[in-house]
Design a protein around this motif. Sequence first.
Motif, PDB file in Angstrom:
ATOM      1  N   HIS A 234      26.419  29.184 -27.031  1.00  0.00           N
ATOM      2  CA  HIS A 234      27.683  29.486 -26.361  1.00  0.00           C
ATOM      3  C   HIS A 234      27.662  28.991 -24.915  1.00  0.00           C
ATOM      4  O   HIS A 234      26.610  28.870 -24.296  1.00  0.00           O
ATOM      5  CB  HIS A 234      27.931  30.994 -26.359  1.00  0.00           C
ATOM      6  CG  HIS A 234      28.395  31.517 -27.667  1.00  0.00           C
ATOM      7  ND1 HIS A 234      29.527  32.278 -27.823  1.00  0.00           N
ATOM      8  CD2 HIS A 234      27.889  31.383 -28.918  1.00  0.00           C
ATOM      9  CE1 HIS A 234      29.688  32.591 -29.088  1.00  0.00           C
ATOM     10  NE2 HIS A 234      28.702  32.069 -29.772  1.00  0.00           N
ATOM     11  N   LYS A 235      28.861  28.731 -24.417  1.00  0.00           N
ATOM     12  CA  LYS A 235      29.019  28.400 -23.003  1.00  0.00           C
ATOM     13  C   LYS A 235      29.359  29.670 -22.226  1.00  0.00           C
ATOM     14  O   LYS A 235      29.918  30.619 -22.791  1.00  0.00           O
ATOM     15  CB  LYS A 235      30.131  27.365 -22.821  1.00  0.00           C
ATOM     16  CG  LYS A 235      29.804  26.016 -23.426  1.00  0.00           C
ATOM     17  CD  LYS A 235      30.925  25.019 -23.199  1.00  0.00           C
ATOM     18  CE  LYS A 235      30.568  23.654 -23.781  1.00  0.00           C
ATOM     19  NZ  LYS A 235      31.660  22.659 -23.586  1.00  0.00           N
ATOM     20  N   ILE A 262      37.336  28.812 -31.359  1.00  0.00           N
ATOM     21  CA  ILE A 262      36.022  28.678 -30.762  1.00  0.00           C
ATOM     22  C   ILE A 262      36.145  28.437 -29.264  1.00  0.00           C
ATOM     23  O   ILE A 262      37.187  28.025 -28.765  1.00  0.00           O
ATOM     24  CB  ILE A 262      35.260  27.509 -31.440  1.00  0.00           C
ATOM     25  CG1 ILE A 262      33.766  27.550 -31.092  1.00  0.00           C
ATOM     26  CG2 ILE A 262      35.882  26.175 -31.055  1.00  0.00           C
ATOM     27  CD1 ILE A 262      32.956  26.552 -31.904  1.00  0.00           C
ATOM     28  N   SER A 264      34.807  29.377 -24.948  1.00  0.00           N
ATOM     29  CA  SER A 264      34.622  30.481 -24.006  1.00  0.00           C
ATOM     30  C   SER A 264      35.873  31.350 -23.899  1.00  0.00           C
ATOM     31  O   SER A 264      35.763  32.568 -23.699  1.00  0.00           O
ATOM     32  CB  SER A 264      34.222  29.939 -22.626  1.00  0.00           C
ATOM     33  OG  SER A 264      35.175  29.008 -22.150  1.00  0.00           O
ATOM     34  N   ASP A 267      35.758  33.627 -26.880  1.00  0.00           N
ATOM     35  CA  ASP A 267      34.784  34.695 -26.633  1.00  0.00           C
ATOM     36  C   ASP A 267      35.384  35.768 -25.732  1.00  0.00           C
ATOM     37  O   ASP A 267      35.180  36.966 -25.938  1.00  0.00           O
ATOM     38  CB  ASP A 267      33.525  34.126 -25.989  1.00  0.00           C
ATOM     39  CG  ASP A 267      32.715  33.242 -26.927  1.00  0.00           C
ATOM     40  OD1 ASP A 267      33.014  33.226 -28.139  1.00  0.00           O
ATOM     41  OD2 ASP A 267      31.784  32.567 -26.449  1.00  0.00           O
ATOM     42  N   VAL A 318      34.574  32.635 -36.369  1.00  0.00           N
ATOM     43  CA  VAL A 318      33.702  32.578 -35.192  1.00  0.00           C
ATOM     44  C   VAL A 318      33.021  33.921 -34.978  1.00  0.00           C
ATOM     45  O   VAL A 318      33.382  34.933 -35.581  1.00  0.00           O
ATOM     46  CB  VAL A 318      34.497  32.178 -33.929  1.00  0.00           C
ATOM     47  CG1 VAL A 318      35.017  30.759 -34.046  1.00  0.00           C
ATOM     48  CG2 VAL A 318      35.651  33.149 -33.672  1.00  0.00           C
ATOM     49  N   GLU A 319      32.020  33.930 -34.088  1.00  0.00           N
ATOM     50  CA  GLU A 319      31.235  35.126 -33.820  1.00  0.00           C
ATOM     51  C   GLU A 319      32.099  36.323 -33.453  1.00  0.00           C
ATOM     52  O   GLU A 319      31.780  37.460 -33.790  1.00  0.00           O
ATOM     53  CB  GLU A 319      30.244  34.859 -32.684  1.00  0.00           C
ATOM     54  CG  GLU A 319      29.088  33.971 -33.037  1.00  0.00           C
ATOM     55  CD  GLU A 319      29.386  32.495 -32.924  1.00  0.00           C
ATOM     56  OE1 GLU A 319      28.450  31.695 -32.976  1.00  0.00           O
ATOM     57  OE2 GLU A 319      30.565  32.121 -32.800  1.00  0.00           O
ATOM     58  N   SER A 347      26.779  29.633 -33.737  1.00  0.00           N
ATOM     59  CA  SER A 347      25.600  29.649 -32.884  1.00  0.00           C
ATOM     60  C   SER A 347      24.536  30.524 -33.534  1.00  0.00           C
ATOM     61  O   SER A 347      24.802  31.186 -34.548  1.00  0.00           O
ATOM     62  CB  SER A 347      25.969  30.215 -31.509  1.00  0.00           C
ATOM     63  OG  SER A 347      26.158  31.616 -31.598  1.00  0.00           O
ATOM     64  N   PHE A 561      27.931  36.018 -20.948  1.00  0.00           N
ATOM     65  CA  PHE A 561      27.806  35.719 -22.382  1.00  0.00           C
ATOM     66  C   PHE A 561      28.066  37.007 -23.162  1.00  0.00           C
ATOM     67  O   PHE A 561      27.140  37.669 -23.624  1.00  0.00           O
ATOM     68  CB  PHE A 561      26.403  35.165 -22.687  1.00  0.00           C
ATOM     69  CG  PHE A 561      26.121  33.843 -22.022  1.00  0.00           C
ATOM     70  CD1 PHE A 561      26.487  32.654 -22.624  1.00  0.00           C
ATOM     71  CD2 PHE A 561      25.498  33.796 -20.779  1.00  0.00           C
ATOM     72  CE1 PHE A 561      26.226  31.429 -22.012  1.00  0.00           C
ATOM     73  CE2 PHE A 561      25.225  32.586 -20.163  1.00  0.00           C
ATOM     74  CZ  PHE A 561      25.597  31.400 -20.771  1.00  0.00           C
ATOM     75  N   SER A 565      24.297  34.272 -26.634  1.00  0.00           N
ATOM     76  CA  SER A 565      24.390  32.855 -26.307  1.00  0.00           C
ATOM     77  C   SER A 565      23.569  31.928 -27.187  1.00  0.00           C
ATOM     78  O   SER A 565      23.933  30.769 -27.371  1.00  0.00           O
ATOM     79  CB  SER A 565      23.946  32.642 -24.850  1.00  0.00           C
ATOM     80  OG  SER A 565      22.564  32.937 -24.713  1.00  0.00           O
ATOM     81  N   GLU A 572      20.345  31.097 -19.698  1.00  0.00           N
ATOM     82  CA  GLU A 572      21.700  31.575 -19.412  1.00  0.00           C
ATOM     83  C   GLU A 572      22.007  31.445 -17.929  1.00  0.00           C
ATOM     84  O   GLU A 572      23.116  31.036 -17.546  1.00  0.00           O
ATOM     85  CB  GLU A 572      21.850  33.031 -19.853  1.00  0.00           C
ATOM     86  CG  GLU A 572      21.902  33.216 -21.350  1.00  0.00           C
ATOM     87  CD  GLU A 572      22.117  34.664 -21.758  1.00  0.00           C
ATOM     88  OE1 GLU A 572      22.347  34.918 -22.948  1.00  0.00           O
ATOM     89  OE2 GLU A 572      22.056  35.549 -20.872  1.00  0.00           O
TER      90      GLU A 572
END
Length: 638
Positions: A234-235, A262, A264, A267, A318-319, A347, A561, A565, A572
């Motif tokens: 992850h970014k 997907i 940032s 997230d 996605v996560e 990821s 994160f 991540s 990180e």
Amino acid sequence: MPASNRHLGPEVFEGCEALADTLIDRLEKRLVVGLPLGLGKANHLINALYRRACADPSIELTIFTALTLEAPTAGSELQRRFLGPVSERLFDGYPALDYASALRRGNLPSNITVRDFYFQAGAWLSSPLAQQNYTSINYTQALDALLRADVNLILQLVAPPGADNAGRYSLSCNPDISAELLDRRRSDQISLISVGQINSNLPFLGGEADRPESDFDYLLQHPQYEFPLFTPPHKPVSSTDYAIGLQVAGLVPDGGTLQIGIGSIGDAIAHGLLLRQSHNDEYRQLLKPLLKGQNEPEGLLHWDRFDKGLYGLTEMLVEGFLALIKAGVISRRVGGALVHGAFYVGSPVFYQLLAELPPEAREGIAMMPVSFTNELYDSTPLRPGDSTLGLEAEKRSARTGARFINSAMMVTLTGAVVSDGLEDGRVVSGVGGQYNFVAQAFALPDARAIITLPATRTKASKVHSNIVWQYGHTTLPRHLRDIVVTEYGIADLRDKSDAEVIAELIKIADSRFQDELAQKAKAAGKLPRDYQVPSAWRNNTPERIRSALKRSGHEALLPAFPLGSGLTETEEQVAQALAKLAPQVGNWPGLMRLALTGLRRPVSEPMRAGLERMALRRPRSLKERFYQALLKATLDDI
């Protein structure tokens, strides 16, 4: 067309070359290959066929695919130092795709054609051959494109049976198009050869991904063809991302339907929904200053916790969806499923979250064709015993309160969205399913399409507005304008006139560009001459966003994160430092100012590990001293 032996068990090969010989012989040297999007590619098999076609010009090989995955490459010395160990850990075991290397070199043999309808974002901008071979279609059009091309072979990475599903295999990450091809083959509508490459690293997921062994003519199974999955880390999530994500989280009604993507911002949206559920008071305090004390957008904002729960309906799993299932935010079931998804590329965190889900929750993840997730009209046949799930009436009933959330690069003042390409014709990524989900939002009575984007982008220290007057490329036409969210606010554009749309978008633009945008609209006669940017929206600056989040007193709830991540703790920290440096690349005066700041700072304990990780703790040259100074200037700021 090839005859099928699907009524028998699949023939198992332990050698890739022998299977390649069999396929070439059966197809009489004319191979039209459907190669799944992203993670689901049978890398060893397609590489073997590619090498044969290179060696034998009489073999005609056409590859239809999307999202060809490649390990990231470094654009600078600092990136190389960072990516080296990360790539070794996460990507070195992933077999590179030979056709992708040839595309990059621009020397694909004349008997081999590669048609790609979705690019890894930005990865192919400098490849003329890839740009020329790109096919612009919606994700849901890919099946028909394959059928018109007379696809005769599909090569798919598959998960092997487990203890509870003997004789069955899972398409896992990619039932998106393959499931429908296999269904049509089973009903004798088409004839093609189906091949699975077994990879036990793939999780066995259900829905339409769960297939009987009769769906496969051949299986490639041997330890030498097992490989680690492609797991990009992850970014970091920035304050801009969080400002967008917190606002979007307030646009999702309890009992509704959720699609996110997907990146940032995705997230940040997922984390915003988690905060709304588990830290509701703090969530409200974080959100209020972002809304500037203005009245809530009428009928749009939802502050309360989720009692009814959400249902997930997404193209890409996605996560964030897994985290929301784990937290009980996604708890509304449709046809027994908590989430219907079409594909995933995860990821390391994805597989960790999946493993942590209890069995009943994991069984609530159903992987489906894109005709089910991305469209409203009928997509039967689907799962045995549930013949109505894919019917339009059932979809409409299930997809209540839908919020289809997608990202963009730019939005024009009249509401057109630019997501996939540049005005010189080069493709950055692809349309994918964005149009489909926006069309759904207009077809469902209480659904909304939400486009997210940062208000600005910075390159070589020069700031550009992502809200522009007009642009020479469009992904979504202006008549599909709905909701746009930047870090500065929410613009509800549906049913508004052009002048109203322009005024709403100027409100959520960066204040450095508001006057210029207003002037261009006035010059075109699209805004009244006496229009003025409202004073409440005159302070749209990055500093105000950072200050607003800090003033809430709950900044600790916004980690860089939020979902994890796939990186070490030190990595990180370095990733955040590199993210701060990225806008300065190419701006030597700006880089020199940063370096001077870094030179004046002693090496603190928090930055020591980062410098060690980048092999810059003890610089051995002027260049390394310069790099060390840049990191000291940014690592110390984390």
